[in-house]
Design an enzyme around this catalytic site. Structure first.
Site, PDB file in Angstrom:
ATOM      1  N   ASP A 101     -35.100 -11.411 110.132  1.00 19.71           N
ATOM      2  CA  ASP A 101     -34.215 -11.228 108.985  1.00 19.71           C
ATOM      3  C   ASP A 101     -34.113  -9.760 108.584  1.00 19.71           C
ATOM      4  O   ASP A 101     -34.979  -8.946 108.921  1.00 19.71           O
ATOM      5  CB  ASP A 101     -34.751 -12.016 107.778  1.00 19.71           C
ATOM      6  CG  ASP A 101     -36.164 -11.576 107.415  1.00 19.71           C
ATOM      7  OD1 ASP A 101     -36.990 -11.419 108.341  1.00 19.71           O
ATOM      8  OD2 ASP A 101     -36.448 -11.361 106.218  1.00 19.71           O
ATOM      9  N   GLU A 102     -33.066  -9.458 107.848  1.00 20.89           N
ATOM     10  CA  GLU A 102     -32.884  -8.150 107.207  1.00 20.89           C
ATOM     11  C   GLU A 102     -33.193  -6.988 108.154  1.00 20.89           C
ATOM     12  O   GLU A 102     -33.976  -6.102 107.833  1.00 20.89           O
ATOM     13  CB  GLU A 102     -33.768  -8.055 105.949  1.00 20.89           C
ATOM     14  CG  GLU A 102     -33.400  -9.113 104.913  1.00 20.89           C
ATOM     15  CD  GLU A 102     -34.177  -8.975 103.603  1.00 20.89           C
ATOM     16  OE1 GLU A 102     -33.537  -8.904 102.547  1.00 20.89           O
ATOM     17  OE2 GLU A 102     -35.427  -8.929 103.650  1.00 20.89           O
ATOM     18  N   VAL A 103     -32.578  -7.013 109.321  1.00 23.11           N
ATOM     19  CA  VAL A 103     -32.795  -5.945 110.294  1.00 23.11           C
ATOM     20  C   VAL A 103     -31.716  -4.878 110.085  1.00 23.11           C
ATOM     21  O   VAL A 103     -30.541  -5.103 110.387  1.00 23.11           O
ATOM     22  CB  VAL A 103     -32.752  -6.510 111.733  1.00 23.11           C
ATOM     23  CG1 VAL A 103     -32.948  -5.384 112.747  1.00 23.11           C
ATOM     24  CG2 VAL A 103     -33.828  -7.575 111.896  1.00 23.11           C
TER      25      VAL A 103
END
Lengths: 538, 538
Positions: free
Chosen positions: B328-330
């Protein structure tokens, strides 16, 4: 102290103490990693000396009990409890350890736990192998309760090394001679504003023992609810919130036993004649009238029969000699407006204030007849000091200054100044808890022993089983060190440098033991951490 | 279900069920005293029937184990734990009890705990003396884990009567046939934003078992700290906050074992390639550069060697087949501004987004090679859905709607919609937790089984050992009933009437068991009670 210090001098001269460092609270900045020049013991012992060695401790540590009290189940069970605490992480088994055995030597087999019981102990830690008087780990105490305090100190010296996966004692060898400064080191809980289940109370008691507190002041009953069973007056606990939010006498005994095994007395309170509205739920006759439910009806002998019955029943449960009779915040207005009370006052030629005095003194007399020492909140002393029974212990709360007056009159006193020792005041920082000196203003050394100690108060209006522990901790620990440790060790230096890192460490130690102590660095108590970070810096 | 219902019909026809009341969540107001027409079981069982009798339970209750799995230490130890819970108050010894023995019959001795393990059970409660098929207390289950769920339900039916000082089961006899609606009923904890000591994690696990949750999603590592030992790369945990705020592999195994004994799987997470800055504390080569510390360096084979080493080490600790790989949230901006990464992207003809996909798929491949089923946060599916390994479990969090899309593509899915199931969102009331229906928007019954279940998430930014339990409870329990109980029982009626009193009761039950569940009626979660009162009304 003098003989202990002489003994310490002797030990210091022994070759066993490699490079001895007298580490007495030197000042250092707070960092997340431990500072080698601080001693992470809470509360700080009366005197201690140590070396620079590291000792590995066998996870199968054996107990060697000596002395008349060594075989006590209190000692044996405590040893097992502390073994679980110390070896909380799974250890990797080694071929050999520096220490494989703990000797606990207890002089007396008298397990009586009363005010002033000897809690002193000596703790010696060295390798099993060294040829010296100090060999292996030894705790020496006069009573089982001293042994408990020594075990707590020993447990705080044990650190799990995550690399070697072994429990180690650093800065060995150790010689610690310790005893409490005050005999009464208390914490109040309030089970009337919110019922606290047995398990919650046990959690509180267990955590008190980590900070060497020794009295749980159980404010059982107040106007909101009456949770305790009183066999003599079986309808009293009709004043509980629900049928489940109650304590049987067996529950109370269970709590007393659990506390005793941790060297903690339970001081029960029945707060009269104010703060007692809930009594009338079962016995409406205790109310002056349906619209005047408090203070209790001073005119009826029934009122005092009930108090006597409660005292008799509670004497069977609570062996502690101190019994709190309350006496605070007595607003007598509605006595004056209730016709039969008004008539009674006329008949007895009393003002309402005199009737308040009459009530308190009559309740004191009942308690004394039943072998109890009455404790009363300070209003009783403030209002009619010379009339109080001379055995009365005056319990300060309104502010500073009453204990100097009380001890000057020969009364004993307990400090709980609300401005600094009320845990429900969330805006009191740990520093104020720490700096509250119980002997402040008492210059006469003959009067000083009349200050029995102090107590931090966890009133329950906004505290229930969901948040009682993080409202108590870590601020109660600050008071605990003030009450246990030497005055000179707690009254000098910059406490943000010498004390804060140690208190942060103690907070994290509480976490490791499953106690949810709140962050220290927030302005308000019991608030969540403001962001990610190490336990040691929040 | 059908065979169980047939069995239930049979029992219902037996004379043993005195006056049978099918008490299925009738609506009633919330009061502090129990409402006789509600069934205070949490989560509510699939089906149940009861009578109107009262049975006393012997505090020396014996265990009679039957079946291949009855002798399992998991069953035996659970029986002892529940005995302590049930007989929390000291009982007064009677001459006779209605029930003196509990039979636990477990069909299989296979203790494998994997996704979809059979947790069903039947619970029969009647007097020892009655002449009937239902005699005494019997729990029948296919696996030891079903037996654990049955014990929990039984424990919730036991009430201490403060007058008689006896544990009683009311509304007996009981016939309960129960099984979970979803196989995956999870709770996430985050030990990177704040370290949670072993004891705290155990407290969380123990309390999960009371609500019949069965997966602890352990978000071990994030950008802030790397607390877990990885023997293959022993410097990784240099990224911990301090030397003490760490878990050895033995600690992790201890947690896995503790959870297994309560029928709870641990699903570990290593969140890659974002949320991994702390990895570089020990191995700076994992950072693209000292100023670009996240996402992990996609260009180096070393990065994937480390991931492979972690997976190998963790496979030895965590037997659960599901392994969370984050994703997530890369934010790939700094890949583009780091020269060697930029060059690598050019050489491989990839955009940064394609490199993110490459990273996730390569990590998935490593996990699958090591026998693990990859779980990934929904961004991986949202960004490159058709490329994900078909075994991927998609973990929703950004909002509602992704699971319908994922199951339509044949992927399995876990629901954790942040708007209703993030426990760190303190403004989400219990009703929203309760009403979040995992199958919402999935009409095709063939796709519905692909929703494994759901998980509530306790992110750790403002939650440490001091407040994690009261942030989790009681709201996590609302989701637990949604995930366990039949859809028709959790989706109809006025939940403030049918559910709230039962959830208040469950909160107070948690208190009795030492779990500090926060008040329910405050607007914000984990806030203190606003004033004195009964646990059952706050």
């Amino acid at each position: 102290m003098s003989s202990q210090n002489a003994l310490l001098s002797l030990f210091i001269s022994l070759a066993v103490l490699e490079t001895l460092a007298a580490a007495r609270l030197p000042g250092l900045r707070s960092t997340a990693e431990l500072n080698n020049s601080l001693t992470y013991l809470w509360p700080v012992p009366t005197s201690f000396s140590h070396g620079v060695g590291v000792l590995s401790i066998d996870p199968d540590l054996d107990l060697n009990d000596e002395g008349d009290g060594g075989e006590s189940s209190i000692v044996q069970e405590a040893f097992q409890r502390y073994k679980e605490i110390i070896f909380n992480h799974r250890c990797v088994k080694r071929d050999r350890y520096d220490v494989t055995r703990l000797t606990i030597s207890v002089e007396s087999d008298d397990e009586t736990l009363q005010l002033g019981v000897d809690e002193s102990y000596m703790l010696f830690i060295a390798s099993d192998e060294v040829r010296s008087v100090i060999q292996g780990i030894t705790i020496e105490a006069k009573t089982v309760y001293g042994a408990l305090r020594g075990l707590e100190t020993f447990s705080q010296l044990c650190n799990f090394n995550h690399r070697t996966k072994t429990v180690e004692v650093h800065k060995a060898p150790w010689v610690i001679l310790d005893k409490p400064r005050f005999a009464f080191r208390g914490l109040l809980i309030d089970t009337s504003r919110h019922y606290l289940p047995i398990n919650t109370i046990k959690q509180v008691i267990e955590s008190m023992s980590y900070a060497k507190l020794n009295v749980l002041h159980w404010h059982i009953i107040d106007e909101e609810s009456f949770p305790l069973e009183i066999p003599s007056y079986p309808d009293l606990w009709s004043g509980s919130y629900t049928k489940g939010e109650r304590y049987t006498i067996e529950d109370a005994s269970e709590i007393v036993d659990f506390a005793k095994k941790r060297g903690i007395n339970i001081m029960p309170e029945i707060d009269v004649p104010g703060h007692a509205e809930s009594w009338g739920a079962g016995y409406p006759d205790l109310w002056p009238s349906p619209t005047c439910r408090e203070p209790l009806d001073v005119t009826k002998s029934f009122t005092f029969e009930v108090i006597s019955g409660i005292l008799s029943d509670m004497r069977n449960i609570f062996p502690f000699e101190l019994f709190h009779l309350g006496g605070d915040e007595v607003h007598t207005d509605c006595w004056n407006s209730t016709s039969h009370v008004k008539q009674w006052l006329l008949d007895h030629n009393m003002t309402a204030e005199e009737a308040y005095q009459y009530f308190v003194l009559r309740a004191q007399k009942i308690a004394i007849q039943k072998g109890r020492t009455p404790v009363n909140w300070e209003e009783t002393f403030n209002t009619f000091k010379t009339c109080l029974n001379p055995r009365t212990v005056v319990h300060n709360w309104l502010g500073s200054g009453v204990c100097p007056k009380a001890v000057a009159q020969g009364f004993r006193c307990i400090v709980s100044n609300q401005g600094v020792w009320y845990l429900d005041h969330l805006d009191i920082p740990w520093q104020d808890f720490y700096n509250n000196e119980p002997l402040e203003g008492i210059k006469d050394v003959s009067q000083q022993p009349l200050v029995l100690g102090g107590e931090v108060c966890m009133w329950g209006e906004t505290t229930d089983a969901s948040n009682v522990q993080q409202t108590i901790w870590p601020r109660a620990a600050a008071a605990a060190e003030r009450l246990w440790s030497a005055r000179e060790d707690t009254s000098t230096g910059n406490i943000n440098e010498t004390v804060l890192p140690r208190l942060e460490y103690f907070r994290c130690l509480l976490h490791q033991r499953g106690v949810p102590a709140a962050p220290l660095t927030n302005f308000y108590a019991r608030r969540p951490p403001i962001g990610p970070g190490s336990c040691y810096l929040q």
